[in-house]
Write an enzyme that holds these catalytic residues in place. Structure first.
Site, PDB file in Angstrom:
ATOM      1  N   ASP A 116     -25.163 -68.098 -21.842  1.00  0.00           N
ATOM      2  CA  ASP A 116     -24.241 -67.168 -21.191  1.00  0.00           C
ATOM      3  C   ASP A 116     -23.225 -66.687 -22.208  1.00  0.00           C
ATOM      4  OD1 ASP A 116     -25.385 -67.346 -18.641  1.00  0.00           O
ATOM      5  OD2 ASP A 116     -24.110 -69.022 -18.052  1.00  0.00           O
ATOM      6  N   ASP A 132     -28.487 -62.432 -15.405  1.00  0.00           N
ATOM      7  CA  ASP A 132     -27.712 -62.532 -14.168  1.00  0.00           C
ATOM      8  C   ASP A 132     -27.298 -61.147 -13.681  1.00  0.00           C
ATOM      9  OD1 ASP A 132     -27.829 -65.334 -14.462  1.00  0.00           O
ATOM     10  OD2 ASP A 132     -25.926 -65.370 -15.564  1.00  0.00           O
TER      11      ASP A 132
END
Length: 153
Positions: A116, A132
């Site tokens: 991330d 995402d």
């Protein structure tokens, strides 16, 4: 030869490649935990890892999330191959969800976590990645598709 649901495949491949290329760039460029403010206090690139799902839900449930990603991937491929010709918004939505599921699934199988790096600090939001984002945008596209199919009163 015409490819059925062609835009689905284009969306899925584009989402998958953008996700994997950005994660590769982050891993090659940053040290774990390092942050680069693009708009100080608002938006940063921050390299973190996540063994859970969105917002670190199901943290540590990597094995379950691996198989969930694989299951979503297989179901969406079956829909595109054997289902009806989908509308533009359905193709875009399902394609983006497939690309995101494959991107995070590859990370979970290969690394045991997802990479991330998108860090919106202004709204104190969880750090997330392109996969995402594509999954979220895909869901919005499917909502648009369902609204278009709903008869007006």
């Amino acid at each position: 030869m015409r490819i059925k649901n062609r835009f689905f495949w284009i969306a899925a491949l584009t989402a998958f490649l953008l996700d994997q290329l950005t994660k590769y760039w982050v891993v090659q460029t940053f040290k774990l935990g390092q942050t680069l403010p693009l708009l100080r206090g608002i938006f940063h690139f921050t390299y973190v890892t996540n063994t859970g799902a969105a917002f670190s839900l199901l943290s540590g449930k990597v094995e379950w999330l691996r198989w969930l990603s694989l299951g979503v991937t297989l179901v969406l491929i079956i829909i595109a191959l054997s289902g009806p010709l989908l509308s533009f918004w359905d193709q875009l939505g399902y394609g983006l969800i497939l690309g995101g599921a494959m991107g995070n699934g590859i990370d979970r199988f290969a690394l045991g976590y997802v990479v991330d790096f998108l860090d919106f600090r202004l709204i104190n939001f969880a750090v997330f990645n392109m996969a995402d984002s594509f999954i979220t945008i895909g869901i919005v596209c499917l909502l648009i598709a369902s609204w278009q199919k709903t008869p007006s009163n």
